[in-house]
Write a protein that holds these residues in place. Structure first.
Motif, mmCIF file in Angstrom:
data_model
loop_
_atom_site.group_PDB
_atom_site.id
_atom_site.type_symbol
_atom_site.label_atom_id
_atom_site.label_comp_id
_atom_site.label_asym_id
_atom_site.label_seq_id
_atom_site.Cartn_x
_atom_site.Cartn_y
_atom_site.Cartn_z
ATOM 1 N N THR A 374 0.824 -1.206 0.000
ATOM 2 C CA THR A 374 0.000 0.000 0.000
ATOM 3 C C THR A 374 0.858 1.256 0.000
ATOM 4 O O THR A 374 0.557 2.245 -0.674
ATOM 5 C CB THR A 374 -0.919 -0.018 1.224
ATOM 6 N N ALA A 375 1.949 1.233 0.760
ATOM 7 C CA ALA A 375 2.845 2.387 0.791
ATOM 8 C C ALA A 375 3.462 2.646 -0.588
ATOM 9 O O ALA A 375 3.581 3.796 -1.034
ATOM 10 C CB ALA A 375 3.926 2.174 1.833
ATOM 11 N N VAL A 376 3.860 1.570 -1.258
ATOM 12 C CA VAL A 376 4.429 1.722 -2.600
ATOM 13 C C VAL A 376 3.398 2.294 -3.564
ATOM 14 O O VAL A 376 3.706 3.165 -4.395
ATOM 15 C CB VAL A 376 4.957 0.358 -3.111
ATOM 16 N N LEU A 377 2.153 1.811 -3.451
ATOM 17 C CA LEU A 377 1.096 2.314 -4.322
ATOM 18 C C LEU A 377 0.856 3.806 -4.084
ATOM 19 O O LEU A 377 0.711 4.593 -5.034
ATOM 20 C CB LEU A 377 -0.189 1.524 -4.081
ATOM 21 N N ILE A 378 0.840 4.205 -2.781
ATOM 22 C CA ILE A 378 0.638 5.632 -2.460
ATOM 23 C C ILE A 378 1.776 6.468 -3.029
ATOM 24 O O ILE A 378 1.572 7.542 -3.590
ATOM 25 C CB ILE A 378 0.513 5.810 -0.937
ATOM 26 N N GLU A 379 2.983 5.979 -2.877
ATOM 27 C CA GLU A 379 4.150 6.725 -3.372
ATOM 28 C C GLU A 379 4.107 6.852 -4.886
ATOM 29 O O GLU A 379 4.405 7.937 -5.433
ATOM 30 C CB GLU A 379 5.423 6.012 -2.938
ATOM 31 N N ARG A 380 3.714 5.784 -5.601
ATOM 32 C CA ARG A 380 3.661 5.834 -7.065
ATOM 33 C C ARG A 380 2.589 6.806 -7.552
ATOM 34 O O ARG A 380 2.835 7.613 -8.455
ATOM 35 C CB ARG A 380 3.396 4.436 -7.617
ATOM 36 N N LYS A 381 1.398 6.759 -6.946
ATOM 37 C CA LYS A 381 0.328 7.653 -7.353
ATOM 38 C C LYS A 381 0.672 9.107 -7.033
ATOM 39 O O LYS A 381 0.388 10.031 -7.810
ATOM 40 C CB LYS A 381 -0.977 7.261 -6.650
ATOM 41 N N THR A 382 1.324 9.322 -5.899
ATOM 42 C CA THR A 382 1.711 10.680 -5.522
ATOM 43 C C THR A 382 2.763 11.229 -6.481
ATOM 44 O O THR A 382 2.716 12.407 -6.879
ATOM 45 C CB THR A 382 2.247 10.695 -4.083
ATOM 46 N N ALA A 383 3.708 10.374 -6.882
ATOM 47 C CA ALA A 383 4.736 10.814 -7.829
ATOM 48 C C ALA A 383 4.124 11.166 -9.184
ATOM 49 O O ALA A 383 4.502 12.167 -9.824
ATOM 50 C CB ALA A 383 5.795 9.718 -7.990
ATOM 51 N N THR A 384 3.173 10.340 -9.618
ATOM 52 C CA THR A 384 2.501 10.623 -10.893
ATOM 53 C C THR A 384 1.760 11.946 -10.835
ATOM 54 O O THR A 384 1.829 12.777 -11.760
ATOM 55 C CB THR A 384 1.518 9.491 -11.233
ATOM 56 N N LEU A 385 1.049 12.188 -9.729
ATOM 57 C CA LEU A 385 0.309 13.430 -9.579
ATOM 58 C C LEU A 385 1.255 14.624 -9.500
ATOM 59 O O LEU A 385 0.989 15.694 -10.066
ATOM 60 C CB LEU A 385 -0.564 13.358 -8.324
ATOM 61 N N SER A 386 2.389 14.458 -8.844
ATOM 62 C CA SER A 386 3.367 15.544 -8.754
ATOM 63 C C SER A 386 3.937 15.884 -10.122
ATOM 64 O O SER A 386 4.122 17.065 -10.475
ATOM 65 C CB SER A 386 4.497 15.151 -7.797
ATOM 66 N N THR A 387 4.226 14.853 -10.903
ATOM 67 C CA THR A 387 4.733 15.084 -12.260
ATOM 68 C C THR A 387 3.727 15.836 -13.104
ATOM 69 O O THR A 387 4.067 16.768 -13.845
ATOM 70 C CB THR A 387 5.079 13.741 -12.921
ATOM 71 N N LEU A 388 2.458 15.430 -12.989
ATOM 72 C CA LEU A 388 1.410 16.109 -13.750
ATOM 73 C C LEU A 388 1.295 17.573 -13.340
ATOM 74 O O LEU A 388 1.180 18.474 -14.189
ATOM 75 C CB LEU A 388 0.079 15.389 -13.537
ATOM 76 N N VAL A 389 1.337 17.855 -12.051
ATOM 77 C CA VAL A 389 1.222 19.238 -11.580
ATOM 78 C C VAL A 389 2.415 20.066 -12.046
ATOM 79 O O VAL A 389 2.270 21.232 -12.436
ATOM 80 C CB VAL A 389 1.078 19.264 -10.043
ATOM 81 N N ARG A 390 3.613 19.471 -12.005
ATOM 82 C CA ARG A 390 4.789 20.207 -12.481
ATOM 83 C C ARG A 390 4.652 20.547 -13.961
ATOM 84 O O ARG A 390 5.012 21.644 -14.392
ATOM 85 C CB ARG A 390 6.057 19.398 -12.235
ATOM 86 N N ARG A 391 4.139 19.585 -14.743
ATOM 87 C CA ARG A 391 3.951 19.853 -16.176
ATOM 88 C C ARG A 391 2.936 20.967 -16.393
ATOM 89 O O ARG A 391 3.139 21.861 -17.214
ATOM 90 C CB ARG A 391 3.506 18.570 -16.876
ATOM 91 N N LEU A 392 1.845 20.922 -15.660
ATOM 92 C CA LEU A 392 0.833 21.968 -15.785
ATOM 93 C C LEU A 392 1.382 23.320 -15.351
ATOM 94 O O LEU A 392 1.081 24.356 -15.952
ATOM 95 C CB LEU A 392 -0.407 21.602 -14.957
ATOM 96 N N ARG A 393 2.193 23.310 -14.307
ATOM 97 C CA ARG A 393 2.770 24.577 -13.831
ATOM 98 C C ARG A 393 3.739 25.143 -14.860
ATOM 99 O O ARG A 393 3.770 26.361 -15.090
ATOM 100 C CB ARG A 393 3.484 24.338 -12.498
ATOM 101 N N ARG A 394 4.487 24.259 -15.503
ATOM 102 C CA ARG A 394 5.413 24.719 -16.538
ATOM 103 C C ARG A 394 4.639 25.278 -17.737
ATOM 104 O O ARG A 394 5.009 26.290 -18.322
ATOM 105 C CB ARG A 394 6.301 23.556 -16.990
ATOM 106 N N PHE A 395 3.529 24.627 -18.111
ATOM 107 C CA PHE A 395 2.716 25.114 -19.213
ATOM 108 C C PHE A 395 2.060 26.438 -18.878
ATOM 109 O O PHE A 395 1.820 27.253 -19.765
ATOM 110 C CB PHE A 395 1.638 24.073 -19.566
#
Length: 550
Positions: A374-395
């Protein structure tokens, strides 16, 4: 046209690499054979309006010629001239035992080349111009008038040096001969070319819609105006005042300006049906020429008026469409500002959450397997969401508003990430072929990504096999002198059950086209086999830009 020197229309198509542009392709030879048959039949028909030593005062083959040029281009003028020469040889007009047969063949080919030159010039000028005169169908109207005048210009030197060509002996007869040439060609072009081009569009599945849609009241008005003008001319003729063209000219000009080219052409044909049969019998040349000159004036003015009205209607529609796009752009600008504010608010806590998620994975590595998973799943989903937010912020940042060096591979990765959710819902797979990582363009990332996103979304909605392919090729100047140093990005989908929409009809395609052209590129549509449609964006590579600058 002279009965012995009736010109033909050249056919054309896209050039084939490795052969001269003027050599026809396989299907074009069949097209030229069909033209030869039509030319023969219309040449015989034109004799009814001919005269000894004079050009035909109504030459319908000129309309077929111009339609063929306008439809396929002017590059096949030599092949079309050869077609006409063959027809004239088979009909006995060119006799090789005659000592002047080379001059006769040149006289046959000259008007064909003249029409090709006129169409090519109008096409070139319209492509580089703006305004009503460059808006369809105005260029066709201009070509319809310019082509006969060009043909007369080509024939003028021979008429002066060798007046015996048309069996004339003095200046008066030469002028009358060339005037009949121009009048006959203009009538043939404007009466025959428009319906042929409309039928060709219908055969290709294109939607042929007039720019102006007259109501029943408008139709009644047009009929009334034309009827009154014809009645006035008939009354004047009855009382011995001749056949003045002014009333009909004004009526058809009014119809063209009010209701467009289709209505004007219908009025022109109605008038021609009343006039042409009356000039086929025995009639003095000057009277026949005067009637046909009046009919030509009515035809030219009416058709150009209708073409101008259609061009204005299309220009106004384009302005309205652009206004809607500007309104949409303003809404998107506001949405961008709101999204930047939201992203800024969530980016900091999300970054903290991502750090804590990684820490949670570390401390739960030796815990219960379910907790660790469960911890690994939370970390993976959080990383994906962080990447998406960074991309949106850059755009959303201001830095991307300026052109920058952008690898094509990175651009397509961004496009795929933006379109993947919509494609997944539609059950469509987006496949991107391997791309050279060194291919780089100078572009505004958001804008060029938006153009590609629009095309990919259209492909996702239209595909019927669940696959959209994106490929990139390099058109190097060493191998392609026309597209030197360009990256060609093709969005390809399979589409059998959807009608082929003419390029530029959708708002998404309009936006994409405007963006690509602003970057010095082009957007075109091509067929990649049965039911496979490709929309291709070409953009200058950075290397070619540097080469041009040096």
């Amino acid at each position: 046209m002279p009965i012995a020197f009736l010109p033909v229309a050249p056919a054309a198509d896209s050039p084939v690499r490795g052969r001269p542009r003027w050599i026809p392709r396989d299907r074009e030879w069949l097209l030229l054979a069909g033209y030869g048959v039509a030319f023969f039949a219309l040449h015989r028909l034109a004799i009814l309006w001919g005269g000894a030593g004079y050009y035909s005062l109504w030459f319908p083959a000129a309309g077929v010629r111009l339609a063929l040029f306008w439809r396929f281009g002017a590059r096949l003028a030599p092949a079309a001239a050869l077609t006409e020469i063959v027809v004239q040889c088979l009909t006995g007009i060119v006799v090789f035992s005659h000592p002047d047969w080379p001059r006769e063949m040149f006289g046959i080919a000259s008007p064909v080349i003249a029409y090709g030159v006129a169409v090519a010039v109008v096409r070139r000028l319209a492509a580089g111009a703006s305004g009503s005169l460059a808006t369809a169908p105005m260029p066709l109207g201009l070509a319809s008038v310019l082509a006969p005048i060009t043909a007369v210009t080509f024939a003028l030197p021979w008429s002066i040096v060798r007046p015996d060509i048309t069996n004339v002996a003095n200046v008066r007869d030469v002028i009358a001969s060339l005037t009949g040439f121009a009048v006959g060609d203009m009538l043939g072009v404007l009466l025959v070319a428009p319906p042929l081009l409309w039928l060709a569009d219908l055969s290709d599945g294109k939607t042929v819609m007039p720019a102006i849609f007259p109501s029943r009241a408008h139709v009644a008005e047009a009929i009334l105006v034309l009827g009154m003008s014809l009645g006035l001319v008939a009354m004047l003729a009855t009382i011995g005042l001749g056949l003045p063209a002014t009333p009909v000219l004004l009526a058809i000009a009014w119809i063209g300006l009010r209701f467009g080219r289709a209505a004007a052409w219908a009025a022109i044909v109605t008038t021609a049906i009343l006039v042409l049969p009356e000039t086929t019998g025995a009639m003095p040349v000057d009277q026949r020429l005067a009637l046909h000159m009046s009919l030509a004036a009515v035809t030219v003015v009416g058709y150009l008026a209708g073409s101008f009205a259609d061009a204005e209607a299309r220009a106004l529609a384009a302005v309205a469409r652009r206004d809607r796009m500007l309104f949409q752009a303003e809404r998107l600008k506001t949405l961008r500002a709101m999204s930047v504010a939201v992203i800024h608010e969530i980016s900091q806590p999300l970054s903290t959450l991502a750090i804590e998620a990684r820490h949670l994975v570390e401390i739960s590595a030796h815990a219960d397997a379910e907790i660790a998973e469960t911890a690994v799943l939370i970390e993976r989903k959080t990383a994906t969401l962080s990447t998406l937010v960074r991309r949106l912020r850059r755009f959303g940042g201001r830095a991307v508003d300026e052109p920058s060096l952008l690898p094509v591979a990175t651009l397509l990765d961004t496009v795929q990430a933006l379109v993947r959710p919509e494609a997944s819902v539609a059950g469509v797979t987006i496949r991107i072929a391997p791309i050279d990582p060194e291919w780089t363009v100078l572009a505004q990332e958001i804008e060029i990504a938006q153009a590609l996103v629009n095309l990919v979304r259209n492909a996702v909605q239209a595909t019927d096999d669940g696959i959209v392919d994106i490929t990139v090729t390099c058109r190097d100047a060493r191998f392609d002198t026309h597209h030197g140093g360009h990256a060609a990005i093709a969005v390809v989908n399979h589409c059998t059950d959807h009608p082929l929409v003419h390029e530029g009809m959708g708002v998404g395609s309009l936006v994409a086209k405007a963006i690509v052209e602003a970057h010095g590129g082009t957007l075109a549509r091509a067929d990649r086999g049965p039911a496979r449609i490709a929309h291709i964006i070409t953009l200058p590579l950075v290397g070619s830009l540097v080469g041009d600058a040096t």
